[in-house]
Design a protein around this motif. Sequence first.
Motif, PDB file in Angstrom:
ATOM      1  N   GLY A 171       0.833  -1.191   0.000  1.00 39.96           N
ATOM      2  CA  GLY A 171       0.000   0.000   0.000  1.00 39.96           C
ATOM      3  C   GLY A 171       0.866   1.238   0.000  1.00 39.96           C
ATOM      4  O   GLY A 171       2.051   1.187  -0.344  1.00 39.96           O
ATOM      5  N   THR A 172       0.308   2.373   0.407  1.00 36.33           N
ATOM      6  CA  THR A 172       1.020   3.644   0.440  1.00 36.33           C
ATOM      7  C   THR A 172       1.362   4.008   1.874  1.00 36.33           C
ATOM      8  O   THR A 172       0.929   3.345   2.823  1.00 36.33           O
ATOM      9  N   GLN A 173       2.113   5.102   2.035  1.00 37.48           N
ATOM     10  CA  GLN A 173       2.456   5.546   3.385  1.00 37.48           C
ATOM     11  C   GLN A 173       1.211   5.994   4.148  1.00 37.48           C
ATOM     12  O   GLN A 173       1.179   5.918   5.387  1.00 37.48           O
ATOM     13  N   GLU A 174       0.188   6.454   3.430  1.00 37.90           N
ATOM     14  CA  GLU A 174      -1.069   6.810   4.096  1.00 37.90           C
ATOM     15  C   GLU A 174      -1.803   5.547   4.560  1.00 37.90           C
ATOM     16  O   GLU A 174      -2.369   5.505   5.649  1.00 37.90           O
ATOM     17  N   ASP A 175      -1.765   4.518   3.714  1.00 40.89           N
ATOM     18  CA  ASP A 175      -2.471   3.266   4.035  1.00 40.89           C
ATOM     19  C   ASP A 175      -1.887   2.560   5.245  1.00 40.89           C
ATOM     20  O   ASP A 175      -2.603   1.882   5.981  1.00 40.89           O
ATOM     21  N   ILE A 176      -0.575   2.709   5.449  1.00 43.26           N
ATOM     22  CA  ILE A 176       0.098   1.863   6.442  1.00 43.26           C
ATOM     23  C   ILE A 176      -0.387   2.154   7.863  1.00 43.26           C
ATOM     24  O   ILE A 176      -0.336   1.289   8.732  1.00 43.26           O
ATOM     25  N   PHE A 177      -0.894   3.373   8.093  1.00 47.71           N
ATOM     26  CA  PHE A 177      -1.398   3.702   9.425  1.00 47.71           C
ATOM     27  C   PHE A 177      -2.894   3.425   9.569  1.00 47.71           C
ATOM     28  O   PHE A 177      -3.457   3.602  10.634  1.00 47.71           O
ATOM     29  N   LYS A 178      -3.501   2.967   8.488  1.00 48.72           N
ATOM     30  CA  LYS A 178      -4.925   2.645   8.531  1.00 48.72           C
ATOM     31  C   LYS A 178      -5.180   1.144   8.521  1.00 48.72           C
ATOM     32  O   LYS A 178      -6.287   0.699   8.801  1.00 48.72           O
TER      33      LYS A 178
END
Length: 254
Positions: free
Chosen positions: A220-227
């Motif tokens: 995923g993306t860096q935004e996805d990794i915290f979700k």
Amino acid sequence: MIKVDNLKKQFGNEEILKGITTTFEKGKTNLIIGQSGSGKSVMLKCLIGLFKPEQGRIYYDDNAIQDMDEEQQRVLREEIGMLFQGGALFDSMTIEDNVMFPLRMFTKQKRAEMLERVNEVLNRVELDGVNKKYPAEISGGMQKRVSIARAIVNKPKYLFCDEPNSGLDPKTATVIDNLIQRITHENDITTIVVTHDMNSVMEIGERINFLKNGVLVWKGTQEDIFKTDNKDVTDFVYSSDLFKKIRDVQNKTN
């Protein structure tokens, strides 16, 4: 773009990569992350041809390495830039000669032409005036920038970075991360970075592949990794004290 289809690699009876399929996008910083022993470095060495996989195919812009003849493989090697974990500069060579080394190997340019290109890339990594110095005479962060200059001197289509921040302080590591990303965007390079550093994930993780025990368990993306609710990923992310504190703050806020 580089595509990997069902990549498997083993040493003896030990299977290191267990059927990995993924895509590394052009013009993006593509990260391979995971704990030590997850298979990151083995995957990188398969991608650049140092290891031959037992199964699977690797495509460079739809051309499979496995189908290339010797001449096609030689051309591909010229299109690859490599940033090694330790920098891998030649201690007995000046900075100028270190950066010029790939040009001597892969081109028939005259020295004046090579020197012009060397100065161009040294300027790009903000190292004007260090040509006649030796690696031991400059800092670790500067050495890493010299290594980047050498990796891009041949104007590669593909750039591979193996733990580029190894041994660097956090501030210098951020400088190196951002430099790699800017070069990727400016030159539309397919860049693959192997790292276990969460700070790098946050700085430049445009496309992230997470390996665990030789398996691609998340991407995923860096935004996805915290979700994500993938436990393997969250355990890795919050193994850092810094990100534990970030999570605690987020929980209190919510």
